[in-house]
Scaffold this active site. Structure first.
Site, short mmCIF file in Angstrom:
data_model
loop_
_atom_site.label_atom_id
_atom_site.label_comp_id
_atom_site.label_asym_id
_atom_site.label_seq_id
_atom_site.Cartn_x
_atom_site.Cartn_y
_atom_site.Cartn_z
N SER A 317 0.90 -0.95 -0.24
CA SER A 317 -0.30 -0.09 -0.04
C SER A 317 0.86 0.97 0.03
O SER A 317 1.79 1.79 -1.10
CB SER A 317 -1.41 -0.60 1.03
N ASP A 328 11.14 5.69 -9.81
CA ASP A 328 9.93 7.25 -10.63
C ASP A 328 10.78 7.75 -11.25
O ASP A 328 10.82 8.33 -12.21
CB ASP A 328 8.91 6.62 -11.23
N LYS A 343 -1.06 -4.25 -3.34
CA LYS A 343 -1.92 -3.58 -3.02
C LYS A 343 -2.08 -1.69 -4.32
O LYS A 343 -1.57 -1.38 -3.53
CB LYS A 343 -2.08 -3.48 -1.89
#
Length: 425
Positions: A317, A328, A343
């Protein structure tokens, strides 16, 4: 035919009058005859009133006719109905929390609660002190790790938690132990092999730890986030300020065993590293909404050193939001460990009138590069399994403890990162 109809009507009226007399099992309580459904249906939205009719009819039948009155618990009936409704969505992340559990969740996610500073564990119908928070009331009073908790005020613990699941037992016992700062609580506890003893102490405001940090050899900043609570970014800021006084050469962010937490906390944590997209949120219509990082306080400089993130199958999560976004958007970030949990959906918590809450899935999220991770997780750049045969040659971080007579811990993932950092010099 008219005569039969009149007899039926008279019988029905007679039955109702009889039900309202004190000599009946219903003791004159009309709600126990017709049930709350007759009145509550008026508040049911008109468009679904007919669909709800069988529910209220069933409620009324149970409430009026079921023979064992002691087994009728309206609270459990309501909770069961809500649980059943949410179960039809086939989403394990959407669920109802009863008031006590909801209140504890709110405290936990705030990172602060009134209590005595202990974590609980349960085994064989008994409750024990799992860990103590340093300098908390329990620690100062002489309560020890692994002490059994026999009684809280006038409540016998074994009776309180009998036949309950671990989660329900924790909720029930925590509700007894927690309370406002300054209020008193009396426990009867027992250390193995010694007589039980009574301890009276004052509750205090307890800060629930979610961030640990230390400087490792070679000027490496190490941070472990155990959960993304409301106060996690503020605690992380303390560590950042501490490291700013003496330059560091690399940073390790340990997100292993980190189940997630609050999304806005993750956005604030990402703000320590860069300014820009934190994640994309996809809602019902399929449109993407950009959620950005939240900048830190002006006295904190953003991180600029090489960053290594430790992850495992329990990184989930919000921890995946942070790990995915940093890979990224923060140049040179490396993920080391094993595949994360996967998740990739977001829940919101909605309060109900009874103090309970519903946690409802409202969207799914994507990394800044629009990668879906739900059900698959993040693949590390360097896969390192937690090999039980590995040598104990790493510093003991977070809650890891060395074996008796040793000073280092078995941690092949951390060992790998330290080797990578060493090779840069």
């Amino acid at each position: 035919m008219k005569r039969l109809g009149g007899i039926a009507l008279a019988f029905a009226l007679g039955w109702l009058v009889a039900m309202l007399t004190a000599g009946t099992p219903y003791a004159g309580d009309i709600k126990r005859v017709v049930g709350p459904g007759t009145l509550v249906q008026l508040q049911t939205p008109w468009g679904v009133r007919s669909a709800f009719a069988p529910f209220w009819e069933s409620w009324q039948l149970v409430d009026a006719i079921f023979f064992d009155r002691a087994r009728i618990d309206h609270g459990k009936m309501i909770q069961g109905a809500i649980d059943g409704m949410l179960a039809t969505l086939d989403d394990k992340y959407t669920f109802y929390q009863e008031p006590d559990k909801a209140a504890q969740t709110t405290d936990d996610m705030a990172g602060k609660t009134g209590g005595i500073g202990i974590f609980l564990r349960f085994a064989d119908g008994r409750a024990y002190v799992w860990k103590l928070i340093p300098d908390g009331p329990a620690s100062k009073s002489g309560i020890l790790q692994n002490d059994e908790i026999l009684q809280v005020d006038d409540q016998i613990v074994a009776t309180l938690i009998a036949d309950k699941s671990v989660d329900d037992a924790a909720t029930a016992l925590s509700a007894r132990i927690r309370g406002k700062k300054g209020t008193s609580i009396t426990l009867i506890v027992q250390t193995s092999g010694t007589p039980a003893r009574t301890v009276t102490l004052q509750r205090d405001d307890i800060i629930l730890p979610s961030v640990e940090w230390e400087r490792l050899s070679g000027d490496i900043a190490y941070f472990h986030i155990s959960e993304f609570k409301r106060n996690t970014p503020d605690v992380l800021a303390e560590g950042m300020r501490e490291f700013s006084r003496t330059p560091i050469k690399a940073m390790i962010l340990d997100l292993r065993r980190t189940p997630g937490g609050l999304l806005d906390s993750a956005q604030r944590v990402l703000g320590f590293f860069y300014d820009g997209t934190a994640l994309w949120e996809e809602r019902q219509a399929g449109s993407l909404i950009e959620l950005t990082t939240t900048p830190p306080d002006s006295d904190i400089s953003r991180v600029t050193v090489p960053l290594y993130i430790l992850v495992d199958e329990r990184s989930a999560s919000a921890s995946e939001v942070v790990a995915g976004a940093l890979r990224d958007r923060y140049p040179g970030t490396l993920l080391i460990g094993t595949q994360t949990f996967g998740k990739g959906i977001v829940q919101n918590i909605y309060p109900l009138s009874n103090g309970g809450t519903i946690r409802l899935t409202m969207s799914q999220w994507l990394t800044p590069n629009k990668l879906h991770i739900h059900g698959t997780g993040l693949t590390p750049d360097i896969t390192v399994n937690d090999d039980p045969a590995a040598r104990a040659d790493a510093p003991c971080v977070a809650d890891r403890m060395p074996k008796a007579g040793e000073t280092l811990c078995r941690d092949p993932q951390l060992t790998t990162v330290l080797g990578l950092i060493s090779a840069l010099r």
